[in-house]
Design an enzyme around this catalytic site. Structure first.
Site, mmCIF file in Angstrom:
data_model
loop_
_atom_site.group_PDB
_atom_site.id
_atom_site.type_symbol
_atom_site.label_atom_id
_atom_site.label_comp_id
_atom_site.label_asym_id
_atom_site.label_seq_id
_atom_site.Cartn_x
_atom_site.Cartn_y
_atom_site.Cartn_z
ATOM 1 N N ALA A 81 0.852 -1.200 0.000
ATOM 2 C CA ALA A 81 0.000 0.000 0.000
ATOM 3 C C ALA A 81 0.877 1.235 0.000
ATOM 4 C CB ALA A 81 -0.879 0.030 1.253
ATOM 5 N N SER A 134 -7.175 -0.941 8.261
ATOM 6 C CA SER A 134 -6.528 0.010 9.184
ATOM 7 C C SER A 134 -7.529 0.712 10.090
ATOM 8 C CB SER A 134 -5.789 1.064 8.355
ATOM 9 O OG SER A 134 -5.452 2.168 9.152
ATOM 10 N N GLU A 136 -7.345 3.642 10.665
ATOM 11 C CA GLU A 136 -7.615 4.943 10.030
ATOM 12 C C GLU A 136 -9.041 4.989 9.462
ATOM 13 O OE1 GLU A 136 -6.144 8.122 8.788
ATOM 14 O OE2 GLU A 136 -5.212 7.796 10.716
ATOM 15 N N TYR A 158 -6.229 8.163 2.237
ATOM 16 C CA TYR A 158 -5.734 6.833 2.621
ATOM 17 C C TYR A 158 -6.837 6.045 3.332
ATOM 18 C CZ TYR A 158 -3.317 3.344 5.528
ATOM 19 O OH TYR A 158 -2.949 2.184 6.160
ATOM 20 N N ARG A 193 10.367 0.478 11.526
ATOM 21 C CA ARG A 193 9.332 1.404 11.071
ATOM 22 C C ARG A 193 9.950 2.469 10.171
ATOM 23 N NH1 ARG A 193 4.016 2.336 9.910
ATOM 24 N NH2 ARG A 193 2.853 3.180 11.679
ATOM 25 N N GLY A 220 4.311 17.918 14.452
ATOM 26 C CA GLY A 220 2.997 18.526 14.237
ATOM 27 C C GLY A 220 2.140 18.441 15.487
ATOM 28 N N ARG A 226 -2.993 7.782 19.870
ATOM 29 C CA ARG A 226 -2.986 6.535 19.111
ATOM 30 C C ARG A 226 -2.841 5.360 20.072
ATOM 31 N NH1 ARG A 226 -4.355 9.500 15.876
ATOM 32 N NH2 ARG A 226 -3.757 9.790 13.686
HETATM 33 P P1 NAP Z 1 5.130 0.101 4.779
HETATM 34 O O1 NAP Z 1 6.337 -0.171 5.608
HETATM 35 O O2 NAP Z 1 4.884 1.495 4.281
HETATM 36 O O3 NAP Z 1 5.182 -0.884 3.513
HETATM 37 C C1 NAP Z 1 4.347 -0.693 2.416
HETATM 38 C C2 NAP Z 1 4.687 -1.736 1.366
HETATM 39 O O4 NAP Z 1 3.825 -1.540 0.226
HETATM 40 C C3 NAP Z 1 6.115 -1.671 0.841
HETATM 41 O O5 NAP Z 1 6.654 -2.962 0.830
HETATM 42 C C4 NAP Z 1 5.970 -1.152 -0.577
HETATM 43 O O6 NAP Z 1 6.933 -1.675 -1.439
HETATM 44 C C5 NAP Z 1 4.601 -1.740 -0.944
HETATM 45 N N1 NAP Z 1 4.012 -1.103 -2.106
HETATM 46 C C6 NAP Z 1 3.837 0.230 -2.322
HETATM 47 N N2 NAP Z 1 3.296 0.417 -3.545
HETATM 48 C C7 NAP Z 1 3.134 -0.806 -4.106
HETATM 49 C C8 NAP Z 1 2.643 -1.252 -5.363
HETATM 50 N N3 NAP Z 1 2.226 -0.408 -6.305
HETATM 51 N N4 NAP Z 1 2.625 -2.584 -5.608
HETATM 52 C C9 NAP Z 1 3.069 -3.467 -4.669
HETATM 53 N N5 NAP Z 1 3.562 -3.093 -3.469
HETATM 54 C C10 NAP Z 1 3.585 -1.777 -3.192
HETATM 55 O O7 NAP Z 1 3.813 -0.345 5.543
HETATM 56 P P2 NAP Z 1 3.643 -1.268 6.853
HETATM 57 O O8 NAP Z 1 3.704 -0.400 8.051
HETATM 58 O O9 NAP Z 1 4.496 -2.456 6.730
HETATM 59 O O10 NAP Z 1 2.106 -1.691 6.716
HETATM 60 C C11 NAP Z 1 1.721 -2.842 5.953
HETATM 61 C C12 NAP Z 1 0.271 -2.709 5.553
HETATM 62 O O11 NAP Z 1 -0.546 -2.574 6.714
HETATM 63 C C13 NAP Z 1 -0.052 -1.481 4.700
HETATM 64 O O12 NAP Z 1 -1.076 -1.857 3.810
HETATM 65 C C14 NAP Z 1 -0.568 -0.468 5.688
HETATM 66 O O13 NAP Z 1 -1.427 0.453 5.043
HETATM 67 C C15 NAP Z 1 -1.310 -1.385 6.642
HETATM 68 N N6 NAP Z 1 -1.437 -0.905 8.035
HETATM 69 C C16 NAP Z 1 -0.306 -0.541 8.722
HETATM 70 C C17 NAP Z 1 -0.421 -0.153 10.037
HETATM 71 C C18 NAP Z 1 0.789 0.234 10.846
HETATM 72 O O14 NAP Z 1 0.621 0.838 11.909
HETATM 73 N N7 NAP Z 1 1.998 -0.113 10.408
HETATM 74 C C19 NAP Z 1 -1.681 -0.147 10.664
HETATM 75 C C20 NAP Z 1 -2.796 -0.540 9.935
HETATM 76 C C21 NAP Z 1 -2.653 -0.937 8.608
HETATM 77 P P3 NAP Z 1 8.035 -0.812 -2.247
HETATM 78 O O15 NAP Z 1 9.342 -1.102 -1.595
HETATM 79 O O16 NAP Z 1 7.944 -1.400 -3.598
HETATM 80 O O17 NAP Z 1 7.646 0.621 -2.183
HETATM 81 O O1 G4F Z 2 2.771 7.987 12.726
HETATM 82 P P1 G4F Z 2 1.723 8.588 11.896
HETATM 83 O O2 G4F Z 2 2.150 9.220 10.615
HETATM 84 O O3 G4F Z 2 0.646 7.460 11.704
HETATM 85 P P2 G4F Z 2 -0.914 7.470 11.300
HETATM 86 O O4 G4F Z 2 -1.271 8.663 10.505
HETATM 87 O O5 G4F Z 2 -1.684 7.201 12.542
HETATM 88 O O6 G4F Z 2 -0.972 6.218 10.308
HETATM 89 C C1 G4F Z 2 -0.326 4.990 10.612
HETATM 90 O O7 G4F Z 2 -1.205 4.177 11.338
HETATM 91 C C2 G4F Z 2 -2.385 3.779 10.612
HETATM 92 C C3 G4F Z 2 -3.227 2.923 11.558
HETATM 93 O O8 G4F Z 2 -4.051 3.748 12.326
HETATM 94 C C4 G4F Z 2 -1.955 3.020 9.384
HETATM 95 F F1 G4F Z 2 -3.034 2.581 8.712
HETATM 96 C C5 G4F Z 2 -1.097 3.910 8.503
HETATM 97 O O9 G4F Z 2 -0.660 3.183 7.363
HETATM 98 C C6 G4F Z 2 0.111 4.360 9.305
HETATM 99 O O10 G4F Z 2 0.918 3.241 9.571
HETATM 100 O O11 G4F Z 2 0.961 9.741 12.725
HETATM 101 C C7 G4F Z 2 0.403 9.484 14.001
HETATM 102 C C8 G4F Z 2 -0.072 10.793 14.618
HETATM 103 C C9 G4F Z 2 -0.970 11.643 13.722
HETATM 104 O O12 G4F Z 2 -2.049 12.096 14.460
HETATM 105 C C10 G4F Z 2 -0.106 12.824 13.337
HETATM 106 O O13 G4F Z 2 -0.814 14.044 13.108
HETATM 107 O O14 G4F Z 2 1.076 11.594 14.903
HETATM 108 C C11 G4F Z 2 0.781 12.948 14.562
HETATM 109 N N1 G4F Z 2 2.033 13.653 14.301
HETATM 110 C C12 G4F Z 2 2.451 14.763 14.997
HETATM 111 N N2 G4F Z 2 3.602 15.209 14.482
HETATM 112 C C13 G4F Z 2 2.934 13.392 13.357
HETATM 113 C C14 G4F Z 2 3.928 14.364 13.465
HETATM 114 N N3 G4F Z 2 2.995 12.407 12.442
HETATM 115 C C15 G4F Z 2 4.060 12.378 11.610
HETATM 116 N N4 G4F Z 2 4.154 11.386 10.696
HETATM 117 N N5 G4F Z 2 5.050 13.326 11.670
HETATM 118 C C16 G4F Z 2 5.045 14.352 12.576
HETATM 119 O O15 G4F Z 2 5.925 15.204 12.612
#
Ligand code: NAP
Ligand code: G4F
Length: 341
Positions: A81, A134, A136, A158, A193, A220, A226
């Site tokens: 994603a 997610s 989100e 998203y 991460r 920010g 969270r």
């Molecule tokens: P991440 O580190 O950002 O990894 C995203 C992956 O998606 C990368 O391997 C990237 O590969 C791949 N990707 C991007 N564009 C693509 C495309 N066009 N075709 C195929 N692959 C593609 O994300 P993550 O934190 O591991 O999260 C994994 C999944 O869980 C995501 O779908 C995210 O939205 C979801 N999620 C994450 C969280 C969280 O807190 N981490 C929470 C809820 C849901 P490249 O190297 O090719 O860019």
């Molecule tokens: O770490 P974040 O960028 O994560 P966010 O937006 O919660 O999204 C992550 O979790 C989702 C699950 O709920 C996933 F689906 C998604 O793919 C991703 O992994 O931001 C967390 C919070 C936000 O409220 C943001 O406004 O942190 C706040 N924040 C404050 N200062 C910041 C910053 N976020 C980022 N990235 N950078 C800042 O400087």
């Protein structure tokens, strides 16, 4: 014979932990990789030497069909994603294509390769499918804590794209009887991460300041809350969902919530620094629409899957600060994606 898994998003945080977990469980693991010269692929080759790679892109239907035909998976984990929320405002259409339509393309690849054309008994499909939904999607939350029945109100392109993928997964389950499930995962973090997410930005920032490599950290919205857990715990839940007797969706989180300010305090304490001397609140880093509060009710996963998180928020932050101090002391550049603890 060993079960065979295909993971999209293998180069990402969750893909790496899931691959390690499935290898530990005796699976043959395949990872989908994209691009002509994707620098993150070499990191996967180095860290995950037992994972086999297959080319494909969530933007390209034919490539997904070819990948499923080649791998012949028992289980598909769709983690690929565009996952960074701020980017989804900058590239809303691309986010819809990858994060939303990518789910449709992956489900279609499975449906076509399995020869599914009409409705079947629920759960009878051969290939089991996991969709990375997610928290989100809850966005402007209607109730706290959030569970599997809490309505969605996404606040970013998203979140909207994830809601599409979520409902589509449910629809393929209901339309075709496919074993297709979504894990509604709350934020989960680790030393792997991406540096753009707030936890890693904070732990790297604290480590850089500690080592004299930076003098301030700009952030920010410090008030956003969270439910943060450890990625290594959450990938176990993904596999458990695909072993369940019937396909259902599950919320995965810790049930605790902290503010970004509390995250900063914990990280700077772990680095033995006074955060108020270094952290600068920057209005330019606020989002067009914010998700103010997320907090999971993971009871269903606990009762039906026996899943529990094992790492506390405090342990997670300390683990990340420690890893970043080590990485930076060794001269690595985490922004370059070359290093992965
Ligand atoms: P991440 O580190 O950002 O990894 C995203 C992956 O998606 C990368 O391997 C990237 O590969 C791949 N990707 C991007 N564009 C693509 C495309 N066009 N075709 C195929 N692959 C593609 O994300 P993550 O934190 O591991 O999260 C994994 C999944 O869980 C995501 O779908 C995210 O939205 C979801 N999620 C994450 C969280 C969280 O807190 N981490 C929470 C809820 C849901 P490249 O190297 O090719 O860019
Ligand atoms: O770490 P974040 O960028 O994560 P966010 O937006 O919660 O999204 C992550 O979790 C989702 C699950 O709920 C996933 F689906 C998604 O793919 C991703 O992994 O931001 C967390 C919070 C936000 O409220 C943001 O406004 O942190 C706040 N924040 C404050 N200062 C910041 C910053 N976020 C980022 N990235 N950078 C800042 O400087």
């Amino acid at each position: 014979m060993a079960r065979r898994a295909l993971i999209t998003g293998i180069t990402g945080q969750d893909g790496s932990y899931l691959a390690e977990h499935l290898l530990d469980q005796g699976y043959d693991v395949w990872g989908l990789v994209r691009g002509q010269a994707n620098p993150r692929v070499s990191r996967v080759r180095r860290l995950l030497q037992d994972v086999q790679l297959v080319r494909g892109d969530l933007l390209d239907q034919g490539s997904l069909i070819s990948a499923v035909e080649r791998v012949q998976p028992d289980e598909v984990y769709n983690l690929g994603a565009i996952s960074f929320v701020p980017m989804s405002w900058e590239q809303a259409e691309l986010t819809a294509e990858v994060t939303g339509m990518g789910v449709l393309r992956m489900l279609e690849a499975i449906r076509v390769c399995s020869g599914i054309t009409a409705s079947r008994t629920p759960g009878s499909g051969q290939i089991r499918f996991y969709q990375a939904s997610s928290s989100e999607m809850f966005g402007q939350v209607r109730e706290t804590p959030q569970n599997e029945r809490t309505p969605f109100h996404p606040r970013s392109p998203y979140g909207v794209a994830k809601a599409y993928g979520h409902f589509l997964t449910q629809n393929y389950r209901e339309s075709y009887g496919m074993f297709a499930v979504s894990g509604i995962l709350f934020n989960h973090e680790s030393p792997r991460r991406g540096a753009e997410f707030v936890t890693r930005k904070v732990t790297l920032g604290a480590a850089r300041i500690k080592l004299g490599l930076a003098t301030e950290l700009r952030l920010g919205n410090l008030s956003a809350r969270r439910d943060w857990g450890y990625a290594g715990d959450y990938v176990r839940a993904m596999r458990l969902m695909l072993q369940a007797p019937v396909p259902e969706d599950y919320v995965i989180g810790t049930g605790r919530t902290q503010s970004v300010r509390e995250l900063v305090i914990a990280a700077f304490e772990a680095a033995q620094l006074d955060w108020e001397r270094y952290v600068v609140a920057d209005q330019a880093l606020h989002r067009p629409a914010e998700v103010d509060l997320l907090c999971a009710d993971p009871k269903k996963a606990r009762v039906q899957l026996g899943w529990e998180p094992t790492v506390s928020f405090e342990e997670l932050v300390a683990m990340m600060v420690e890893a970043d101090l080590r990485l930076l002391s060794e001269g690595a550049d985490p922004e370059q994606d070359s290093s992965w603890p």
